[in-house]
Design an enzyme around this catalytic site. Structure first.
Site, PDB file in Angstrom:
ATOM      1  N   GLU A  34       0.991  -1.346  -0.070  1.00  0.00           N
ATOM      2  CA  GLU A  34      -0.039   0.128  -0.040  1.00  0.00           C
ATOM      3  C   GLU A  34       0.853   1.207  -0.144  1.00  0.00           C
ATOM      4  O   GLU A  34       1.486   1.481   1.048  1.00  0.00           O
ATOM      5  CB  GLU A  34      -0.985  -0.013   1.087  1.00  0.00           C
ATOM      6  N   CYS A  36      -1.077   9.037   3.087  1.00  0.00           N
ATOM      7  CA  CYS A  36      -1.041   8.371   1.878  1.00  0.00           C
ATOM      8  C   CYS A  36      -2.239   8.575   1.053  1.00  0.00           C
ATOM      9  O   CYS A  36      -2.088   8.629  -0.119  1.00  0.00           O
ATOM     10  CB  CYS A  36      -0.840   6.735   2.088  1.00  0.00           C
TER      11      CYS A  36
END
Length: 691
Positions: free
Chosen positions: A255, A294
């Protein structure tokens, strides 16, 4: 000075030397150091597999879920201590809330998933596949916990959430974990892990902590292990190519930080509620966690006619955002994690500034409240304008991991979609629009390059969790640059840690393995009616064959009159020429109702508390007047449930379980099945109440 320790093989240990100094992001002062050098990672992995894994694999999904819930409640009681330490990372109270209570919320959410799993240590996936003509040979799938360990390598920005959102999933699956947070913020992770270990809620060996660099941690993985990584795409790709992962075919979930977008719809003009929502959401995403997420918005896509209005709106809100020490009243944005990160963000801002214009912010001249901006890791919000985003493409390749974002124009929705795709894979994109057809067109075309898409408008804005918040019951991940992985995702996340295996055999054998009754298996006929048995006394396969009941035309007429269902096929006088039926046909729900009358033992109070639903009801052929119907009634599956309060006496708790029953409706022909259903009942336990 603090020395951050590691929890390995059941012991708190310090690493050799000093791998990394740790600094207070607000003051710039050193607060300690951390090291994991010299740790025996091979022993740690084996310890997790053989000690923690052995216990977890024997627990049922229900037991694991209750364990997670207990842990969540335990940590929530101690959250204030985590807030105090979180402030050292530069986080505001809101930033810390996302990390701390958002992380604990992941435990609660994953604990609730136990209701979707059987009361077994393994999962039965899907339905049986018939593999033979006469039904004596079938296939099925089960999913069992991997007999390895999960290794979670996390980024610096969410030292608690990053750990909890991952271990919640592997623990529900019955797999232990080693967590390696960023050495920059591992001191906060350590504080919580100490509480977790002291609570003794998790089995020993279920959780270990590597606080330093962790070099060599994946050198000893096997095919039964799982490795996950959250962080930069560059580092993720290096880890993904590790020879050991390739040799052992180790599952690797990446990720990565991505260039996420937020799109203003074509009709969301200045003055509309959606326009105001857009400006507010963009500003929030730039400033929350000082842009160190993120999922943060890096690209702001706006209809070309609205560019100036968006620029003014966002700039005004950024100008009203106070930067400084979160302990000072009114501060809305804290610091980056350390001066190293300041240098990295500055370098990328300077790179982006070569191809686009800064329209708000100054890296050298900005005010900080309650702290020294030259000592702490503070950074000004930077808003760029890129007037030609198809030509000036640095914005689609370079990410400044801080409070930095770029406004860019688009001519029509097709251009907005193409600009979204230039990010080459994102964790999330938001479109703000009141036009549902526009939303549909955008989502369908942009979904292939996004792990998640938020559609935001005035109808959902108040309750929306926002652009930057992945939800534990939905997929978190994304294609391409975003890593190509998935975290969380409800049941799908748990299944990432399970091995799916096909099983084949006789229905009776498959019934025993799955603990779900399979059609064609041998039933267990008992002289005691199944409804007279308590939950513990029932066995999967317990079966009742009922007496027959003659279906008459008068029954059909009466049911039509009572229900109001006068569909032509249920009326005697209908001319059935050219229809699917030969004559007056019984209502399917009449047959189901008569079935209940045949299998329900209604003569005395029994352990069945209530019937609360029917699943998978199907009518397989017409039933005409004159047919004799009987029922094959079989205990299909048992599911343990939590203890709930008794409404009549809140101090008393009722212990019960869910029992699923297979109802096969049969006539006296060569092909007897006329209908099939699964009914669900609540059944008392033997010791049905506790004080």
């Amino acid at each position: 000075m603090i020395q951050v320790k590691n929890y390995i093989c059941g012991q708190w240990v310090a690493g050799e030397g000093e791998e990394q100094k740790i600094y207070n992001a607000i003051t710039g002062d050193q607060i300690g150091s951390v090291s994991s050098a010299g740790l025996d990672y091979e022993a740690a992995l084996n310890y997790g597999r053989t000690v923690g894994g052995k216990v977890l694999r024997k627990m049922t999904f229900q037991e694991r879920g209750r364990m997670l819930k207990a842990l969540a409640l335990f940590l929530m009681e101690r959250k204030n201590a985590y807030y105090q330490v979180s402030a050292w990372t530069g986080a505001t109270k809101v930033d810390s809330w996302i990390d701390i209570e958002g992380g604990i919320g992941n435990l609660f959410a994953n604990a609730s998933l136990r209701r979707q799993f059987p009361d077994l240590p393994y999962y039965v996936d899907g339905t049986a596949a018939p593999l033979s003509k006469n039904g004596s040979f079938i296939g099925h799938h089960i999913m069992v916990p991997k007999q390895g360990i999960a290794i979670h390598i996390n980024a610096f920005n969410f030292p608690i959430w990053g750990m909890l959102e991952k271990i919640a999933v592997n623990l529900m699956a019955g797999v232990p974990a080693i967590v390696k947070p960023s050495e920059f913020t591992s001191y906060l992770t350590e504080v919580m892990v100490k509480d977790i270990i002291d609570s003794k809620i998790l089995p020993e060996g279920a959780l270990q902590l590597v606080s330093g660099f962790g070099r060599g941690i994946i050198d000893h993985v096997t095919s039964q292990d799982v490795v996950t990584f959250t962080g930069s795409a560059f580092t993720g790709r290096k880890l993904k190519a590790h020879p050991r992962l390739i040799e052992e075919s180790v599952p690797f979930n990446l990720e990565a930080d991505s260039l996420n977008a937020m799109v203003l719809g074509e009709k969301a003009a200045p003055g509309t509620e959606e326009f105001d929502i857009f400006v507010k959401e963009v500003t929030k995403e730039i400033t929350i966690k000082a842009g160190q997420k993120c999922t943060a918005v890096r690209r702001i896509l706006v209809p070309e006619d609205f560019i100036e209005d968006v620029q003014k709106g966002v700039s005004a809100r950024l100008a009203s955002t106070t930067i400084g020490d979160p302990k000072v009243e009114g501060v809305r944005m804290g610091a980056l994690i350390n001066r190293t990160q300041v240098d990295r963000v500055r370098a990328n801002v300077e790179l982006l500034a070569k191809s686009q214009q800064i329209v708000y912010g100054n890296m050298d001249q900005f005010d900080v409240v309650g702290a020294d901006k030259d000592k702490g890791a503070f950074f000004s919000p930077i808003l760029f304008l890129n007037d030609s985003p198809f030509d000036k493409q640095d914005v689609h390749h370079v990410e400044a991991f801080g409070p930095v974002s770029t406004i860019m124009p688009y001519k029509d929705l097709d251009e907005a979609i193409e600009l979204t795709k230039l990010g080459k894979g994102s964790l999330v994109t938001t479109i703000v629009t009141a036009d549902d057809k526009e939303a549909r067109e955008f989502v369908v075309e942009a979904a292939s390059v996004n792990g998640r898409i938020l559609v935001l408008n005035k109808d959902c804005a108040k309750e929306s969790t926002g652009h930057g918040s992945p939800m534990p019951l939905l997929t978190h991940g994304g294609p391409g640059r975003a890593g190509g992985g998935e975290e969380m995702g409800g049941k799908r996340g748990i299944m990432h840690y399970l091995q799916r295996t096909a099983i084949q055999g006789h229905p009776t054998t498959i019934t025993e393995i799955t603990q779900q009754f399979q059609q064609g298996a041998k039933g267990k006929i008992s002289s005691v009616h199944p409804f007279k048995k308590y939950y513990e006394e029932l066995e999967v396969g317990d079966q009742l064959i009922t007496e027959s009941r003659l279906i008459t035309a008068e029954d059909i007429d009466a049911f039509a009159a009572l229900s109001g269902d006068n569909f032509y096929a249920h009326k005697r006088e209908t001319n059935f020429t050219g229809t699917m039926f030969d004559e007056q046909v019984a209502h399917g729900y009449l047959i189901m109702s008569i079935s209940a009358g045949l299998f329900v033992d209604s003569y005395e109070i029994n352990p069945v508390l209530l019937n609360y639903g029917i699943d998978e009801l199907r009518f397989t052929k017409p039933v005409y007047a004159g047919a004799n119907i009987h029922i094959r009634f079989t205990c299909k599956e048992k599911i343990s449930t939590d203890v709930t309060p008794n409404e009549d006496d809140p101090k008393t708790l009722i212990q019960r379980g869910v029992v699923k029953w297979l109802v096969e409706m049969l006539d006296d022909t060569d092909e007897p099945l006329v209908g099939i259903a699964t009914i669900l009942t609540m059944v008392k336990r033997l010791d049905q109440s506790i004080n």
